[in-house]
Design an enzyme around this catalytic site. Structure first.
Site, PDB file in Angstrom:
ATOM      1  N   ARG A   1      25.254   9.139  49.550  1.00 13.28           N
ATOM      2  CA  ARG A   1      25.049   8.091  48.557  1.00 13.28           C
ATOM      3  C   ARG A   1      23.674   7.413  48.687  1.00 13.28           C
ATOM      4  O   ARG A   1      23.071   6.991  47.697  1.00 13.28           O
ATOM      5  CB  ARG A   1      26.168   7.066  48.715  1.00 13.28           C
ATOM      6  CG  ARG A   1      26.083   5.924  47.774  1.00 13.28           C
ATOM      7  CD  ARG A   1      27.144   4.905  48.098  1.00 13.28           C
ATOM      8  NE  ARG A   1      26.769   3.611  47.575  1.00 13.28           N
ATOM      9  CZ  ARG A   1      27.031   3.197  46.351  1.00 13.28           C
ATOM     10  NH1 ARG A   1      27.692   3.972  45.529  1.00 13.28           N
ATOM     11  NH2 ARG A   1      26.647   2.022  45.944  1.00 13.28           N
TER      12      ARG A   1
ATOM     13  N   ARG B   1      27.775  13.457  60.180  1.00 10.14           N
ATOM     14  CA  ARG B   1      26.889  12.707  59.264  1.00 10.14           C
ATOM     15  C   ARG B   1      26.335  11.460  59.944  1.00 10.14           C
ATOM     16  O   ARG B   1      25.266  10.992  59.583  1.00 10.14           O
ATOM     17  CB  ARG B   1      27.662  12.258  58.008  1.00 10.14           C
ATOM     18  CG  ARG B   1      27.933  13.365  57.024  1.00 10.14           C
ATOM     19  CD  ARG B   1      28.511  12.795  55.750  1.00 10.14           C
ATOM     20  NE  ARG B   1      27.662  11.734  55.245  1.00 10.14           N
ATOM     21  CZ  ARG B   1      28.078  10.746  54.459  1.00 10.14           C
ATOM     22  NH1 ARG B   1      29.342  10.685  54.091  1.00 10.14           N
ATOM     23  NH2 ARG B   1      27.245   9.831  54.030  1.00 10.14           N
TER      24      ARG B   1
ATOM     25  N   ARG C   1      32.598   2.455  44.782  1.00  7.10           N
ATOM     26  CA  ARG C   1      31.186   2.275  45.131  1.00  7.10           C
ATOM     27  C   ARG C   1      30.251   2.332  43.926  1.00  7.10           C
ATOM     28  O   ARG C   1      29.454   3.260  43.773  1.00  7.10           O
ATOM     29  CB  ARG C   1      30.772   3.281  46.208  1.00  7.10           C
ATOM     30  CG  ARG C   1      31.590   3.144  47.466  1.00  7.10           C
ATOM     31  CD  ARG C   1      31.111   4.006  48.577  1.00  7.10           C
ATOM     32  NE  ARG C   1      30.019   3.415  49.327  1.00  7.10           N
ATOM     33  CZ  ARG C   1      29.495   3.945  50.424  1.00  7.10           C
ATOM     34  NH1 ARG C   1      29.959   5.072  50.879  1.00  7.10           N
ATOM     35  NH2 ARG C   1      28.517   3.359  51.054  1.00  7.10           N
TER      36      ARG C   1
ATOM     37  N   CYS D   1      34.077   7.885  46.264  1.00 13.75           N
ATOM     38  CA  CYS D   1      34.210   8.637  47.505  1.00 13.75           C
ATOM     39  C   CYS D   1      35.453   8.110  48.186  1.00 13.75           C
ATOM     40  O   CYS D   1      36.104   7.208  47.667  1.00 13.75           O
ATOM     41  CB  CYS D   1      32.974   8.487  48.381  1.00 13.75           C
ATOM     42  SG  CYS D   1      32.821   6.865  49.102  1.00 13.75           S
TER      43      CYS D   1
ATOM     44  N   LYS E   1      21.018   5.253  62.054  1.00 12.30           N
ATOM     45  CA  LYS E   1      21.091   6.011  60.794  1.00 12.30           C
ATOM     46  C   LYS E   1      20.769   5.108  59.609  1.00 12.30           C
ATOM     47  O   LYS E   1      19.949   5.462  58.758  1.00 12.30           O
ATOM     48  CB  LYS E   1      22.504   6.587  60.624  1.00 12.30           C
ATOM     49  CG  LYS E   1      22.788   7.110  59.215  1.00 12.30           C
ATOM     50  CD  LYS E   1      24.163   7.707  59.108  1.00 12.30           C
ATOM     51  CE  LYS E   1      25.241   6.781  58.628  1.00 12.30           C
ATOM     52  NZ  LYS E   1      25.171   6.389  57.218  1.00 12.30           N
ATOM     53  N   ASN E   2      21.405   3.939  59.579  1.00 16.26           N
ATOM     54  CA  ASN E   2      21.268   3.091  58.387  1.00 16.26           C
ATOM     55  C   ASN E   2      19.895   2.434  58.264  1.00 16.26           C
ATOM     56  O   ASN E   2      19.538   1.962  57.190  1.00 16.26           O
ATOM     57  CB  ASN E   2      22.377   2.031  58.354  1.00 16.26           C
ATOM     58  CG  ASN E   2      23.723   2.644  58.007  1.00 16.26           C
ATOM     59  OD1 ASN E   2      23.808   3.832  57.694  1.00 16.26           O
ATOM     60  ND2 ASN E   2      24.782   1.853  58.066  1.00 16.26           N
TER      61      ASN E   2
ATOM     62  N   ASP F   1      31.941  -0.958  59.093  1.00 15.05           N
ATOM     63  CA  ASP F   1      31.767   0.366  59.718  1.00 15.05           C
ATOM     64  C   ASP F   1      32.433   0.472  61.085  1.00 15.05           C
ATOM     65  O   ASP F   1      32.510   1.569  61.647  1.00 15.05           O
ATOM     66  CB  ASP F   1      30.268   0.696  59.847  1.00 15.05           C
ATOM     67  CG  ASP F   1      29.665   1.103  58.512  1.00 15.05           C
ATOM     68  OD1 ASP F   1      30.428   1.325  57.550  1.00 15.05           O
ATOM     69  OD2 ASP F   1      28.424   1.204  58.426  1.00 15.05           O
TER      70      ASP F   1
END
Ligand code: UD1
Length: 418
Positions: free
Chosen positions: A92, A397, A121, A116, A22-23, A305
């Site tokens: 974001r 997500r 952030r 959030c 994802k990242n 994470d």
């Protein structure tokens, strides 16, 4: 809103295929804004954040299709330069459109993402970096407005190795004449994958994956066909999830070469890991884990994470462990839910101390963000009895088909459509 109903399991075995990262996929897809030409990206995970990226790119004027993990992006119209609140609020990473839009059109506008659940952030590092490249920043109606008459290459030292700011700056610098040097940049493997994709588009980038990136600007970037790297956070999550129950799991299409610290922690907790190049085998001891403490840190440190997932794993450790969160200021939201399952945890500011218990007990629980959700899946799978996990949309997500993957190796998890 969907729920997961999870029953504790004693033993699991089989193969799980790891999805694309994802990242890495998010900046790679967004970098399509740097070119008019067709961009084709493979191994893109099916996630809500990817769907949000598709909506954002379509909103800006790109034409996107996404089928069978392949994302195709073309450009037939002139582009808008504004990422509005409704899109940034959902994800974001939407602020990553600023770099490429500024580079191509000398203007970009995005809604301030706000706070959030995991912290305030801010975006100051992104904005300071754009200023160094000659951009002017102003604010209007909750938006940041960035513009420049002329962008100039520069030496930019980040005050913290922010992943997003490094990516935003890279996307801006690739089209600026001259050499831009980014010091103290993020070294995450996703940055390297992203740089490889940009290089395939014709960008001149050196040093991605180290703390200094050098970029020599080019006049334009071309289209590209690229395949996204495997998701190291999904890999780490399944490694820890497998360790939390008894059994033997093979993770396919991935490796743990980018997860050295996590692998070491798992081994210290009593798990055996075999990296077979393109797959990773996790053999759990079947006993309660040994306690292992750490502090999260930017890569190559223990990833923030995976902190929540590890904390859930330590709830059953034979002894006391301590976890120090150094990246985000409010990333212990899962602790309250774990306490309701019988865990013994105390939190003081950025440190959690966990005293392992023999067994957690199933309970109604709620996810507060992607990784907190994954942590609760770990806890519920290693607990006795049934848990109902609410707000599964957070997990959607970041994890592609997590319940199907888990069921295929014997976990007991079903989705109740809400
Ligand atoms: C990325 C990852 C996210 C991961 C995080 C840290 C993506 C899409 N997301 O998020 O999964 O948890 O890296 O590894 O890749 N900060 C500032 N000012 C800024 C930018 C950041 O103070 O302008 C602070 C943040 O508040 C946070 C820390 O720096 O405390 C790290 O943030 P950053 O590395 O930017 O994370 P993201 O890119 O948002």
């Amino acid at each position: 809103m969907d729920n997961f109903v999870i029953n504790g399991v004693k033993s699991v075995s089989g193969n799980i295929s790891i999805s694309g990262s994802k990242n890495a996929a998010l900046p790679i897809l967004i970098s399509s804004l740097l070119t008019k030409e067709k961009v084709e990206i493979e191994n893109v995970p099916k996630l809500r954040d990817i769907q949000s990226t598709l909506e954002l790119l379509n909103y800006l004027g790109k034409k996107c299709s996404f089928t069978s993990n392949k994302f195709v992006i073309s450009e037939n119209h002139s582009l808008k330069h504004h990422a509005p609140y409704d899109l940034v609020r959902k994800m974001r990473a939407s602020i990553l459109v600023a770099g490429p839009l500024l580079a191509r059109f000398k203007q970009a506008r995005f809604s301030l993402p706000g706070g959030c659940t995991i912290g305030v952030r801010p975006v100051d590092i992104h904005l300071e970096s754009f200023k160094k490249l000659g951009a002017h920043i102003s604010y209007s109606g909750g938006d940041v407005v960035i513009s420049a008459k002329h962008l100039k290459a520069a030496r930019v030292k980040l005050k913290f190795p922010s992943v997003g700011a490094t990516e935003n700056l890279m996307m801006c610098a690739v089209l600026i004449e001259g050499e831009t040097v980014i010091e103290n940049c993020a070294k995450e493997p996703e940055i390297k994958d992203f740089a490889d994709c940009l290089r395939n588009m014709g960008a001149l980038i050196e040093g991605a994956g180290s703390s200094t990136i050098k970029i020599m600007g080019v006049k334009k970037l071309t289209g590209v066909k690229y395949s996204v790297m495997p998701d190291r956070i999904e890999t780490g999550t399944f490694m820890i999830l497998s360790a939390a129950v008894q059994g033997e799991i093979n993770l396919l299409n991935t490796s743990c070469k980018n997860l050295a610290v996590v692998s070491k922690c798992l081994e210290r907790s009593g798990v055996k890991i075999k990296d077979c190049g393109n797959s990773v085998k996790i053999i759990s001891s079947g006993k309660r884990p040994k306690p292992v403490s750490f502090k999260t840190a930017p890569y190559p440190g223990f990833p923030t994470d995976l902190q929540a997932v590890w904390l859930a794993y330590m709830c059953r450790a034979k002894g006391k462990s301590a976890i120090h969160e150094s990246i985000f200021e409010n990333r212990f939201m899962h602790v309250g839910e774990l306490l309701r399952m019988g865990a013994k945890i105390t939190v003081t500011e950025d440190k959690a101390v966990i005293t392992g218990v023999d067994r957690l007990k199933g309970a109604p629980i709620m996810a507060s963000d992607i990784r907190a959700g994954a942590a609760l899946i770990v806890a519920a799978s290693a607990a006795s009895g049934k848990s109902t996990l609410r707000r599964v949309y957070h997990i959607d997500r970041g994890y592609d088909g997590i319940e199907e993957k888990m069921r295929s190796v014997g976990f007991k998890i079903i989705r109740k459509k809400g």
